[in-house]
Enzyme design. Structure first.
Site, PDB file in Angstrom:
ATOM      1  N   GLU A   1       5.802  -0.609  13.822  1.00 48.81           N
ATOM      2  CA  GLU A   1       6.586   0.458  13.908  1.00 48.81           C
ATOM      3  C   GLU A   1       5.297   1.632  14.479  1.00 48.81           C
ATOM      4  OE1 GLU A   1       9.658   2.899  13.435  1.00 48.81           O
ATOM      5  OE2 GLU A   1      10.274   1.028  12.673  1.00 48.81           O
TER       6      GLU A   1
ATOM      7  N   GLY B   1      -2.876   4.887  14.081  1.00 49.64           N
ATOM      8  CA  GLY B   1      -3.231   3.799  12.760  1.00 49.64           C
ATOM      9  C   GLY B   1      -2.941   2.765  12.713  1.00 49.64           C
ATOM     10  N   GLY B   2      -1.772   2.680  13.179  1.00 50.56           N
ATOM     11  CA  GLY B   2      -1.044   0.927  13.527  1.00 50.56           C
ATOM     12  C   GLY B   2      -2.249   0.283  14.303  1.00 50.56           C
TER      13      GLY B   2
ATOM     14  N   GLU C   1       4.892  10.469  21.870  1.00 41.81           N
ATOM     15  CA  GLU C   1       5.275  11.082  20.972  1.00 41.81           C
ATOM     16  C   GLU C   1       4.918  12.696  20.608  1.00 41.81           C
ATOM     17  OE1 GLU C   1       8.123   9.407  16.835  1.00 41.81           O
ATOM     18  OE2 GLU C   1       6.239   8.714  17.359  1.00 41.81           O
TER      19      GLU C   1
ATOM     20  N   LYS D   1       1.098  -0.821  -0.205  1.00 41.23           N
ATOM     21  CA  LYS D   1       0.034  -0.099   0.229  1.00 41.23           C
ATOM     22  C   LYS D   1       1.225   1.211   0.288  1.00 41.23           C
ATOM     23  CE  LYS D   1      -3.792   2.421   0.845  1.00 41.23           C
ATOM     24  NZ  LYS D   1      -2.763   3.846   1.251  1.00 41.23           N
TER      25      LYS D   1
ATOM     26  N   GLY E   1       3.938   3.499  11.097  1.00 35.03           N
ATOM     27  CA  GLY E   1       2.923   4.569  10.909  1.00 35.03           C
ATOM     28  C   GLY E   1       3.180   5.143  12.465  1.00 35.03           C
ATOM     29  N   SER E   2       1.726   5.904  11.978  1.00 36.68           N
ATOM     30  CA  SER E   2       1.527   6.490  13.407  1.00 36.68           C
ATOM     31  C   SER E   2       0.652   5.320  14.825  1.00 36.68           C
ATOM     32  CB  SER E   2       0.506   7.453  13.193  1.00 36.68           C
ATOM     33  OG  SER E   2      -1.233   6.720  12.817  1.00 36.68           O
TER      34      SER E   2
ATOM     35  N   CYS F   1      11.631   8.324  13.779  1.00 42.47           N
ATOM     36  CA  CYS F   1      10.902   7.602  14.649  1.00 42.47           C
ATOM     37  C   CYS F   1      12.176   6.888  16.139  1.00 42.47           C
ATOM     38  CB  CYS F   1      11.228   5.688  14.095  1.00 42.47           C
ATOM     39  SG  CYS F   1      11.559   5.208  12.801  1.00 42.47           S
TER      40      CYS F   1
END
Length: 504
Positions: free
Chosen positions: A263, A243-244, A389, A182, A239-240, A300
């Site tokens: 992650e 969302g993750g 974060e 994606k 990603g965030s 990250c």
């Protein structure tokens, strides 16, 4: 010559155009139109990956190594076009894109070498003992086998190394898994060129084109369709946290739950121990500031929090960081959305109880300038929001009373990708007492360095306890990452003619 994207998806070796389109939002230069993904296109790509899996999983290690090397070659053949459009889309300097391209091709070749050696297969053999009493033992052979088609989500902050042909894709292909990517809408042109390179490599070697698919853009339902497609057997995501976690929950709630290797972010705390602070606190402060601002803080592993014992040495550390950050020039962030999230995060931290501002700035549009705050350990421990974060060049100093309170603060952190000890010989006793806490906290523990450089190597761990990642036993960088896409299979009393070639 300027590269003009074709704007299509790549499914089973074909360029597929969809009616719904979206426009890129480059940091500079011309925007381009791209086909937007749909659940139907995801299903088409997953069907192709599923159909190609049996054939691809049966390829030899040499054949898959040759594919990885061919992809690296094809990426390098498109080097100038990748740098040009990548820099325009993301605002990253050309030198950064060139270095990241080298990392991307380097990890592809590293995996080629890794699978040729065969150690990753973890082959084991317990020979039959037909005369053993009271029961005979059968012949048992075991090795790792590919898990199935893998979904990979391109990352926003690494348009090459963590995206279309990045570490997740390289590890999955090395394992013998087919891949559906994606693409991230922050850099669709860059993703397209790399996708074309993968397709060209597959065609050059005469392999099944269903091995790889790239679906660009689309709404949230496109990602949801990908992780819930029954043909997908594992997911790689960078990603965030929000969302993750949503995708992780979808993977867990499937009729057949699958592993989600996500992650999800980290504040990567740095502990400045007293002897080091006394000897070189100003140098550590300057180095910390440089690490915070590297790449506009969009790593990250950005060390967003420093913990130091209050006093004159802490003042020297803070003043050095303040001076360096105050003089830092604004940098372009990867997307408008990231810039807005950075401003919101800075406002949230600055409004926290007991938080004092040391460097305040004004960030406009897609520009980011540093922020620096400090807070007492007491106020930190009462405000869990400060541990979230902030993606960008923001630093927070936690002042503790003594070594005992430093250890208490260390226990307050959730899972992290990294944690750092700034220490001298006189700090060994304190460092030894902190180390068991730090080991449980993070996947990588550093001494006297900064975590923003992640070496791609056999021993690297880029992962950690939740929420840094969703699987504390995995890494997304280094050759150990191949294990995410393998599972052990035991062969009991199978005749030699039926055993996989790698067990022969």
């Amino acid at each position: 010559m300027t590269h003009i994207p074709h704007g299509d998806h790549l499914i089973a070796g074909e360029k597929i155009r969809s009616e719904t389109r979206f426009s890129s939002a480059p940091a500079e230069g011309q925007a381009h139109e791209f086909s937007a993904g749909t659940p139907d296109l995801v299903a088409q790509a997953c069907a192709a990956a599923h159909a190609a899996f049996d054939e691809f999983s049966a390829t030899t290690r040499d054949e898959r190594a040759a594919l990885l090397e061919a992809i690296a070659d094809e990426i390098e053949a498109r080097a100038d076009a990748i740098t040009e459009i990548g820099s325009a889309e993301t605002g990253l300097p050309q030198a950064r894109l060139q270095g990241e391209r080298g990392r991307t091709t380097g990890q592809l070749r590293l995996f080629a070498d890794h699978i040729r050696k065969g150690d990753y297969l973890d082959r084991r053999h317990d020979a039959a003992l037909p005369d053993r009493q009271p029961l005979p033992r059968p012949d048992l052979r075991m090795m790792q086998r590919p898990i199935g088609p893998v979904a990979v989500f391109g990352a926003s902050n690494f348009p090459l190394a963590f995206s279309v042909a990045g570490g997740d894709t390289a590890a999955a292909l090395a394992a013998g898994c087919t891949v559906v990517v994606k693409g991230h809408s922050a850099h669709p042109g860059t993703g397209e060129i790399v996708g074309d390179a993968v397709v060209a490599a597959i065609a050059r070697l005469g392999l099944n084109p269903g091995i790889f698919g790239l679906v660009q853009g689309g709404k949230r339902n496109v990602g949801e369709a990908l992780v819930t497609d029954p043909r997908i057997k594992a997911v790689g995501f960078t990603g965030s946290l929000g969302g993750g976690r949503a995708l992780y929950d979808l993977c867990a709630s499937r009729p057949e739950p699958i592993p989600f290797f996500g992650e999800l972010g980290s504040v990567n705390p740095m502990f400045v121990l007293p002897a080091a602070a006394a000897a070189r606190g100003d140098q550590i402060g300057q180095g910390w500031a440089a690490s915070l601002t590297m790449g506009a803080g969009q790593f990250c592993t950005n060390p967003g929090i420093a913990v130091v014992i209050d006093g004159a040495d802490a003042d020297a550390f803070a003043n050095a960081a303040k001076e360096a950050l105050a003089g830092a020039a604004p940098q372009v962030m990867l997307t408008d959305g990231m810039a807005e999230a950075y401003r919101s995060g800075a406002a949230r931290v600055g409004a926290g109880k007991g938080v004092r501002s040391l460097v305040t700035t004004t960030c406009e549009a897609r520009q980011a300038s540093p922020y620096l705050f400090e807070v007492s350990a007491e106020d930190w421990l009462e405000n869990h929001d400060l541990a979230e974060e902030v993606f960008g060049p923001l630093g927070l100093i936690i002042r503790v009373r003594d070594a005992m309170q430093m250890e208490k603060v260390s226990r307050s952190f959730g899972g992290q990708l990294t944690t750092t000890l700034q220490m001298d010989d006189g700090d060994t006793v304190l460092a030894r007492s902190l180390l068991p806490v730090l080991e449980r906290m993070a996947g990588r523990v550093l001494a006297n360095g900064f975590p923003t450089g992640v070496e791609v190597a056999d021993s690297m761990v880029h992962g950690g306890p939740y929420p840094a990642s969703t699987n504390f036993g995995a890494t997304s960088v280094g050759t150990l990452s191949i294990r995410r896409f393998l599972r052990p299979v035991c062969y009991q009393n199978l005749p030699d003619a039926l055993l996989p070639a790698d067990l022969g």
